[in-house]
Enzyme design. Sequence first.
Site, short mmCIF file in Angstrom:
data_model
loop_
_atom_site.label_atom_id
_atom_site.label_comp_id
_atom_site.label_asym_id
_atom_site.label_seq_id
_atom_site.Cartn_x
_atom_site.Cartn_y
_atom_site.Cartn_z
N ASP A 1 23.73 43.95 48.04
CA ASP A 1 22.33 43.58 47.87
C ASP A 1 21.98 42.37 48.75
OD1 ASP A 1 19.78 43.40 46.71
OD2 ASP A 1 20.52 42.07 45.13
N ASP A 24 18.72 39.97 48.28
CA ASP A 24 18.14 38.84 47.55
C ASP A 24 19.02 38.43 46.36
OD1 ASP A 24 16.09 39.08 49.32
OD2 ASP A 24 14.84 40.26 47.97
N ASP A 27 22.90 41.62 41.88
CA ASP A 27 22.67 40.69 40.76
C ASP A 27 21.83 41.33 39.65
OD1 ASP A 27 20.47 40.66 42.55
OD2 ASP A 27 19.77 38.76 41.73
#
Lengths: 181, 181
Positions: free
Chosen positions: A9, A11, A133
């Site tokens: 990922d 961000d 996240d």
Amino acid sequence: MKRKSLAIDMDGVIADVEAHALQIYYERFGKLWTKEDASGKPEKDLLPDGYFRKFVLEPGFFRSAPVMDGAVEALQKLQEHYDIYIVSAAMEFPLSLPEKYDWMTEHFPFISWRNLVFCGDKSIISTDFMIDDHPKNLDHFSGQSIIFSSFHNFDINRYPRINNWEEGLILLTNPLSPLLI
Amino acid sequence: MKRKSLAIDMDGVIADVEAHALQIYYERFGKLWTKEDASGKPEKDLLPDGYFRKFVLEPGFFRSAPVMDGAVEALQKLQEHYDIYIVSAAMEFPLSLPEKYDWMTEHFPFISWRNLVFCGDKSIISTDFMIDDHPKNLDHFSGQSIIFSSFHNFDINRYPRINNWEEGLILLTNPLSPLLI
């Protein structure tokens, strides 16, 4: 042996958009706010009064985000072992698309455009490993999920967790890692 | 029963970029060129002197491309049966990213941004079906590949073929379709 594939990922994992938003808030309002102040809140409530969402929608936000500590070195080493794909749910913020592309070219020039994916829902991504996240991206993933620590996910305990990129490198390359045995 | 997922390519499948390039060539040079003139050539040689590649790199090219005949009606009907994802290898042309997003919003407003994927290599996309005009995208796909006819792929015979969206609709919704029995 076929190399394993690894989806990572952007961000909150290789781009520290949270630190970036906190810094902008401080510069603009003179108020110091920290990730600890937001601990346990949903991502949108990183800052008071919806300011995280407001900053994210401003042109230039993603382009000027700092790189997460240790991410460049870790991905360079991981690339020796894995086919790395950077998979970002960027479609929610269409303005961010060229910004994220340029950001990758600047900070991770060793990752080809062929290995970039900008999507909405990540449920059709199929790799051997995924680091994210957000549990919502990991929950429907068919491979091995790994959660990257963030202020908004510390209470999630259903996935192996890495707190930083040093830990990520160990988990994915150390022959004694429980994920690799 | 869980709905099946269907990945659909943009260029040459729902966006008629070839017709668009031929039209620009005619308007700019007064020379009529047709898909038949390019039949059997690789995609980059749709037009003489590398003009296809030159047009594709011009700002606005993707934003103003016409919709492939019958694509809107077909996708509306297919959406009753399938989870549709639009998967475009857009990363080769970073300028096209916001253009393709806006194009989808204008012509296919019934497809959510959650179901858009812009990538380089499509090998990590996992759906039940994939419709594409490029064999390179279909060759490493784990589900059922379907080739959409184009001037550059008529000699490929290793996949079920649809020549237009009427045929696509039949192949994917008719209970007697060989793909669905």
